[in-house]
Design an enzyme around this catalytic site. Structure first.
Site, mmCIF file in Angstrom:
data_model
loop_
_atom_site.group_PDB
_atom_site.id
_atom_site.type_symbol
_atom_site.label_atom_id
_atom_site.label_comp_id
_atom_site.label_asym_id
_atom_site.label_seq_id
_atom_site.Cartn_x
_atom_site.Cartn_y
_atom_site.Cartn_z
ATOM 1 N N ASP A 189 0.841 -1.195 0.000
ATOM 2 C CA ASP A 189 0.000 0.000 0.000
ATOM 3 C C ASP A 189 0.881 1.252 0.000
ATOM 4 O O ASP A 189 2.082 1.194 0.311
ATOM 5 C CB ASP A 189 -0.954 0.002 1.195
ATOM 6 C CG ASP A 189 -0.246 -0.026 2.540
ATOM 7 O OD1 ASP A 189 0.600 0.855 2.797
ATOM 8 O OD2 ASP A 189 -0.521 -0.945 3.337
ATOM 9 N N ARG A 245 12.483 -17.398 -6.719
ATOM 10 C CA ARG A 245 11.875 -18.621 -7.225
ATOM 11 C C ARG A 245 12.074 -18.690 -8.728
ATOM 12 O O ARG A 245 11.691 -17.771 -9.469
ATOM 13 C CB ARG A 245 10.378 -18.653 -6.894
ATOM 14 C CG ARG A 245 10.065 -18.714 -5.395
ATOM 15 C CD ARG A 245 10.498 -20.033 -4.774
ATOM 16 N NE ARG A 245 10.179 -20.124 -3.353
ATOM 17 C CZ ARG A 245 11.006 -19.830 -2.370
ATOM 18 N NH1 ARG A 245 12.228 -19.383 -2.653
ATOM 19 N NH2 ARG A 245 10.643 -19.963 -1.108
ATOM 20 N N GLU A 273 17.188 -28.365 -9.405
ATOM 21 C CA GLU A 273 18.419 -28.146 -8.656
ATOM 22 C C GLU A 273 19.007 -29.475 -8.188
ATOM 23 O O GLU A 273 18.287 -30.263 -7.572
ATOM 24 C CB GLU A 273 18.154 -27.218 -7.470
ATOM 25 C CG GLU A 273 17.693 -25.834 -7.912
ATOM 26 C CD GLU A 273 17.520 -24.841 -6.766
ATOM 27 O OE1 GLU A 273 17.666 -25.244 -5.588
ATOM 28 O OE2 GLU A 273 17.262 -23.656 -7.057
ATOM 29 N N HIS A 292 22.140 -21.688 -5.176
ATOM 30 C CA HIS A 292 21.082 -21.461 -4.179
ATOM 31 C C HIS A 292 21.694 -21.156 -2.807
ATOM 32 O O HIS A 292 21.332 -21.779 -1.803
ATOM 33 C CB HIS A 292 20.147 -22.673 -4.096
ATOM 34 C CG HIS A 292 18.763 -22.297 -3.622
ATOM 35 N ND1 HIS A 292 17.618 -22.903 -4.074
ATOM 36 C CD2 HIS A 292 18.340 -21.368 -2.725
ATOM 37 C CE1 HIS A 292 16.555 -22.391 -3.473
ATOM 38 N NE2 HIS A 292 16.979 -21.439 -2.644
#
Length: 336
Positions: A189, A245, A273, A292
């Site tokens: 917001d 992601r 992975e 990662h």
């Protein structure tokens, strides 16, 4: 004395719990430490009668029927790792007050994003590859001007997709560089954006920035949201960082853009992975590839148990204080 179960293997405990915190745990709690045989059967044996439990990577999902005061099990869960989605189901989450070290890990991710951005802006992988192949500064023309030259971060326009905890850490680290930050997140917001010092923006606006950093959770809404068509809107020479992601991005299109030299890309997450990448991809100096590890640092990991434990103790003592590691069940659907 509060009865605490450390549902973490000994090796993982060494990874996520520093010696001072271990000493404090032994003095503050009636503590049971799990051994290497940490499976569901072990949890079912150890959870009853405990007031609180600390978990981490490698801890099996907590049996819902053993959680909560009515079940005679823990009422407080501290997860010294990131997401709790594989640890607790919805019913289990409703039975306990849960804390997660995800916000602490987010700082490590923010530092990774900053370091990846600076590395790519200054063209360090290309310079490194040139030196290793016997070259030096590539030059051309009568004035011997450099063919390859990096850029400063100061004054850049940064596009951020998702206002997650990792994005907020990255935003804080970017502030001293005097950059303009545009953030696309339907849940951000205006008041919160103003507090962060960013401008809310549409996805199209964000995709027009010279730098794009992706910070979205794995949800049906985010899967495939960064399409090949959207990647085409990034300016030539743009930089893309994905530490969140892989499913959020058209990875084939992203790697193709790096292969062509149009974009420089930092990838820490992959559709599979470990990834199976072609030799030409592995040799591309426009790609910065890491396994990662954006949230994985030595001192960061050592701090994880203490991070959740401080909030757990405050809650156990007051019954109301939650702290920054508290997991709000109402926000679970939109978190990582």
């Amino acid at each position: 004395m509060t009865r605490l179960l450390m549902a973490i293997s000994p090796a993982r405990a060494d990874d996520v719990c520093d010696p001072a915190t271990r000493t404090m745990i032994e003095s503050r709690f009636d503590t049971t430490w799990a051994d290497d045989q940490l499976d569901v059967a072990t949890l079912r044996r150890l959870l009853p009668g405990r007031d609180a439990v600390i978990t981490s990577w490698g801890t099996p999902p907590l049996p819902t029927d053993l959680l909560g005061a009515d079940a005679g099990g823990p009422t407080v869960v501290g997860h010294a790792a990131g997401t709790i989605k594989k640890l607790l189901d919805g019913e289990g989450l409703a039975r306990v007050t849960t804390f997660s070290a995800a916000p602490r890990i987010a700082w490590s991710v923010g530092e990774y994003c900053l370091s990846a951005l600076l590395t790519l802006l200054r063209r360090l992988p290309a310079y490194d590859a040139g030196i290793r192949s016997g070259g030096w500064k590539p030059v051309a023309g009568p004035g011997r001007e450099p063919l390859l030259r990096g850029l400063e971060l100061r004054g850049s326009r940064i596009g951020i997709v998702g206002a997650s905890s990792t994005a907020r850490a990255f935003i804080e680290l970017l502030r001293p560089f005097g950059v303009e930050m545009l953030v696309h997140d339907p849940y951000l917001d205006p008041a919160r954006a103003d507090a962060l010092g960013v401008r809310p923006a549409s996805l199209s606006e964000v995709m027009a920035c010279a730098v794009l950093s992706i910070h979205v959770p794995a949800t049906p809404e985010t899967e495939g949201m960064i399409t090949a068509e959207l990647l085409d809107r990034l300016p030539d020479g743009g930089i893309v960082i994905n530490s969140s992601r892989a499913a959020a991005v058209d990875n084939e299109a992203l790697i193709a853009a790096a292969d062509s030299g149009r974009l420089r890309v930092a990838l820490d997450v992959y559709p599979t992975e470990p990834p199976d990448l072609a030799p030409e991809v592995l040799q591309n100096p426009n790609l910065l590839l890491t396994p990662h590890i954006a949230g994985d640092t030595g001192n960061g990991h050592q701090a994880l148990v203490r991070y959740v434990l401080d909030d757990m103790i405050a809650f156990l003592d007051s019954g109301t204080t939650h702290g920054p590691s508290w997991v709000d069940p109402a926000n679970l659907a939109i978190t990582a």
